[in-house]
Design an enzyme around this catalytic site. Structure first.
Site, mmCIF file in Angstrom:
data_model
loop_
_atom_site.group_PDB
_atom_site.id
_atom_site.type_symbol
_atom_site.label_atom_id
_atom_site.label_comp_id
_atom_site.label_asym_id
_atom_site.label_seq_id
_atom_site.Cartn_x
_atom_site.Cartn_y
_atom_site.Cartn_z
ATOM 1 N N CYS A 1 -10.097 -12.958 20.951
ATOM 2 C CA CYS A 1 -9.595 -11.608 20.076
ATOM 3 C C CYS A 1 -8.699 -10.592 20.888
ATOM 4 O O CYS A 1 -8.248 -9.710 20.666
ATOM 5 C CB CYS A 1 -10.832 -10.781 19.642
ATOM 6 S SG CYS A 1 -11.760 -9.953 20.903
ATOM 7 N N ASP B 1 -16.847 -17.512 23.114
ATOM 8 C CA ASP B 1 -16.186 -16.274 22.107
ATOM 9 C C ASP B 1 -16.418 -15.006 22.727
ATOM 10 O O ASP B 1 -17.393 -14.377 22.126
ATOM 11 C CB ASP B 1 -16.985 -16.833 20.718
ATOM 12 C CG ASP B 1 -16.359 -15.715 19.630
ATOM 13 O OD1 ASP B 1 -15.131 -15.250 19.844
ATOM 14 O OD2 ASP B 1 -16.951 -15.645 18.564
ATOM 15 N N CYS C 1 -7.636 1.355 -0.517
ATOM 16 C CA CYS C 1 -7.318 0.599 0.505
ATOM 17 C C CYS C 1 -7.141 -1.064 0.224
ATOM 18 O O CYS C 1 -7.777 -1.636 -0.504
ATOM 19 C CB CYS C 1 -8.289 0.561 1.419
ATOM 20 S SG CYS C 1 -7.863 -0.562 3.213
ATOM 21 N N PHE D 1 -21.814 -15.690 24.412
ATOM 22 C CA PHE D 1 -21.366 -14.604 23.395
ATOM 23 C C PHE D 1 -21.455 -15.159 22.056
ATOM 24 O O PHE D 1 -20.695 -14.986 21.186
ATOM 25 C CB PHE D 1 -19.846 -14.013 23.540
ATOM 26 C CG PHE D 1 -19.705 -13.988 24.900
ATOM 27 C CD1 PHE D 1 -19.648 -13.001 25.641
ATOM 28 C CD2 PHE D 1 -19.133 -15.150 26.052
ATOM 29 C CE1 PHE D 1 -19.419 -12.747 26.897
ATOM 30 C CE2 PHE D 1 -18.346 -14.989 27.239
ATOM 31 C CZ PHE D 1 -18.562 -13.672 28.050
ATOM 32 N N CYS E 1 0.945 -1.261 0.044
ATOM 33 C CA CYS E 1 -0.098 -0.048 0.050
ATOM 34 C C CYS E 1 0.758 1.320 -0.003
ATOM 35 O O CYS E 1 1.679 1.226 1.034
ATOM 36 C CB CYS E 1 -0.714 -0.146 1.295
ATOM 37 S SG CYS E 1 -1.928 1.490 1.360
ATOM 38 N N CYS F 1 -3.100 -0.525 9.175
ATOM 39 C CA CYS F 1 -2.303 -1.419 8.980
ATOM 40 C C CYS F 1 -0.771 -1.124 9.802
ATOM 41 O O CYS F 1 -0.081 0.017 9.712
ATOM 42 C CB CYS F 1 -1.771 -1.891 7.700
ATOM 43 S SG CYS F 1 -2.967 -2.573 6.706
#
Length: 434
Positions: free
Chosen positions: A391, A365, A159, A296, A71, A80
Site C-alpha cells: 500500500c 501484505d 460523497c 500480516f 463531485c 480526492c
C-alpha cells in the site's frame, strides 16, 4: 495586505500526492489542480526554502486527459485529489510513480510489468472515517472529510466515492448530528459496510441522552443503517440498533464469508479486493501439496483463498482481535488446513515455532512501513516464490532492493491496482522468485 503572487507555469509531471510539478526560476512549484503537460496560471499559497506550493487559477492549455470532476466539492474536500484526471490516466500515473520508486529507491526494475487492475471508480469505499464539527458561524454541524488544507471539515452534501448507502446521505447525516443535544460531543463517524449491512459508528466524548439515542435509532431505521456507539477506545464500540448487527463479506472465488467488527481492518474496495486476491493467487501459483506462509494476514483475506488451493497455510498477524476472528471464520467456513499465530512481526520472530517451519511460498501484505523488518528471520529456505502486496510504493521499492541484493531473489513482475480511484494512493503487487 500583499497582493497574491501569480505565475504562468508549464507543468511537467505529477507529484506523489497528485499535484502538478513545475519549475520557476529553478525552484520547484507544486500546483494543486494542475496536470502534467498543462500551461496554467497559478497562485502561490505558501513559500518554502526549496519549493513553493501553489493553486491553479486558470488553465491556459489543458491536458487531453483533463475531465470535469463529478463531485461539486472537489478542490475543497481533501478526500480526492485526482477527479479532474481521466481514470485511465490516473492509473497510468500511479504506475509511473511505482516505476520511479523502483528506480530511485530500490535500484531494481521488474522483468515484466503487469497489466493494471481496475474496477468501478465511484461508490467504491466501504470503509471510511468522517470528521464532525459544529461551526458556530454557520450555525450547523459539518460531516465530511477534512478540507484540502487539513484544518477544517469540508461542508459536504454528498460523497461520490463512499458507498451510496452513506455517500448519498451526508446532508441528512449532518442534519441528524445538528439536531442532537450532544452536537458538540460527536467527534467522528466511522463507516463500515459488509455485503448486506452498512454501519455507522458514532464516536462521542460524553454520554448520550435518551432522546439523542432515540434519534440515532430512528435515523438507522429510516435509512436501513446499523448504528454503533463508541464512547471510548476501540474496545468500547457496541451496537445501539439493531441489537446484534452482522457485518460480513464474501470472497466468491474461495466460497468463504468473513465476519468482522466495525473497526476491523478490511480492504476498502470490495470489487478490487476480489480481483486482487485472484491476481495474488495466480502470481503465487500455490500447488496442492504446498505449505504457504501469509504474513500480516489480518482477518484471513488471503489465508482462506490460499487454503482452498494448497495443503496448509500459516497466517501471522499482530492484532489479537483479528486473529481471534480469523480463527472463528475458519471454523464457520469449515476450513481446517489453516493455523493462526499472534506476533509482532516488527520484532525478531526467528525462535517462534512457525518461523522454524519450511514453506514453499510466502505472501506479504504489510502496512505502509513495509516488510523490511521480517527479512532477517523470514523462513526463506525452500521458498522459491514471494508475492508482496503493497500500500506504499516507496516501502515496496526499498524492500524489493533488499530482497534482490541481499536475499537472492529476482523481481519478476510488478504492477499497480486501483484500490483508491481519484486519490493519489498507490496500491501495488510484486512477484519475487529465486
Amino acid at each position: 495586505m500583499k497582493a497574491p503572487i501569480t505565475l504562468e507555469l508549464d507543468v511537467t509531471n505529477l507529484s506523489h500526492d497528485g499535484r502538478g510539478v513545475a519549475r520557476h526560476e529553478g525552484k520547484a512549484v507544486f500546483v494543486r489542480g494542475a496536470l502534467s503537460g498543462e500551461k496554467v496560471i497559478a497562485r502561490i499559497v505558501q513559500r518554502h526554502r526549496h519549493y513553493d506550493d501553489a493553486q491553479v487559477e486558470s488553465v491556459l492549455q489543458a491536458s487531453p486527459d483533463r475531465v470535469d470532476p463529478r463531485c461539486p466539492h472537489f478542490g475543497v474536500c481533501g478526500g480526492c485529489a485526482l477527479q479532474h484526471l481521466a481514470p485511465a490516466a490516473q492509473i497510468a500515473a500511479k504506475q509511473r510513480v511505482l516505476a520511479e520508486n523502483f528506480e530511485r529507491i530500490g535500484h531494481v526494475e521488474p522483468k515484466r510489468w503487469l497489466a493494471p487492475l481496475t474496477s468501478a471508480v465511484w461508490g467504491y469505499r466501504r470503509k471510511g472515517r468522517l470528521s464532525v464539527k459544529y461551526v458556530d458561524k454557520k450555525g450547523k454541524a459539518l460531516v465530511g472529510f477534512r478540507e484540502d488544507n487539513g484544518r477544517y471539515v469540508a461542508d459536504l452534501t454528498r460523497c461520490e466515492v463512499l458507498t451510496p448507502a452513506v455517500g448519498e446521505r451526508i446532508e441528512a447525516l449532518a442534519a441528524l448530528v445538528g439536531s442532537l443535544q450532544a452536537v458538540r460531543e460527536i467527534a467522528q463517524i466511522e463507516i463500515a459496510a459488509g455485503d448486506d449491512t452498512t454501519a455507522l459508528i458514532f464516536r462521542h466524548l460524553q454520554p448520550l441522552s435518551d432522546s439523542d439515542r432515540a434519534a440515532l435509532v430512528a435515523f438507522g431505521q429510516q435509512h436501513a443503517l446499523a448504528i454503533y456507539l463508541q464512547p471510548g477506545g476501540n474496545d468500547s464500540v457496541h451496537p445501539l440498533w439493531p441489537e446484534n448487527p452482522r457485518l460480513a463479506f464474501r470472497i466468491a472465488a474461495a466460497d468463504v464469508e468473513l465476519e468482522f467488527r466495525p473497526l476491523d481492518f478490511i480492504q476498502v474496495n470490495s470489487a478490487m479486493n476480489e480481483a486482487m486476491i485472484a491476481h495474488a493467487l495466480d502470481l503465487l501459483d500455490p500447488k496442492p501439496e504446498d505449505r504457504v506462509l501469509d504474513l500480516f494476514c489480518g482477518l484471513g483475506n488471503f489465508t482462506f483463498p490460499l487454503a482452498r488451493r494448497c495443503a496448509h497455510v500459516v497466517g501471522v498477524e499482530g492484532e489479537h482481535g483479528l486473529v481471534q476472528r480469523a480463527k472463528e471464520n475458519a471454523a464457520r467456513n469449515g476450513i481446517a488446513n489453516v493455523e493462526y499465530h499472534v506476533a509482532n512481526l516488527l520484532d525478531d520472530q526467528r525462535d517462534t515455532p512457525w518461523a522454524r517451519q519450511r514453506f514453499d511460498r510466502i505472501l506479504l501484505d504489510p502496512p505502509r512501513s513495509g516488510a523490511q523488518a521480517v527479512f532477517d528471520y523470514l523462513p526463506k529456505k525452500g521458498c522459491d516464490r514471494i508475492v508482496y502486496v503493497s500500500c506504499h510504493p516507496a516501502s515496496l521499492a526499498r524492500d524489493a532492493g533488499i530482497l534482490v541484493e541481499k536475499h537472492g531473489f529476482k523481481l519478476r513482475a510488478a504492477g499497480v491496482m486501483d484500490m483508491f480511484p481519484h486519490t493519489a494512493h498507490v496500491e501495488s503487487i510484486a512477484l519475487f522468485e529465486r
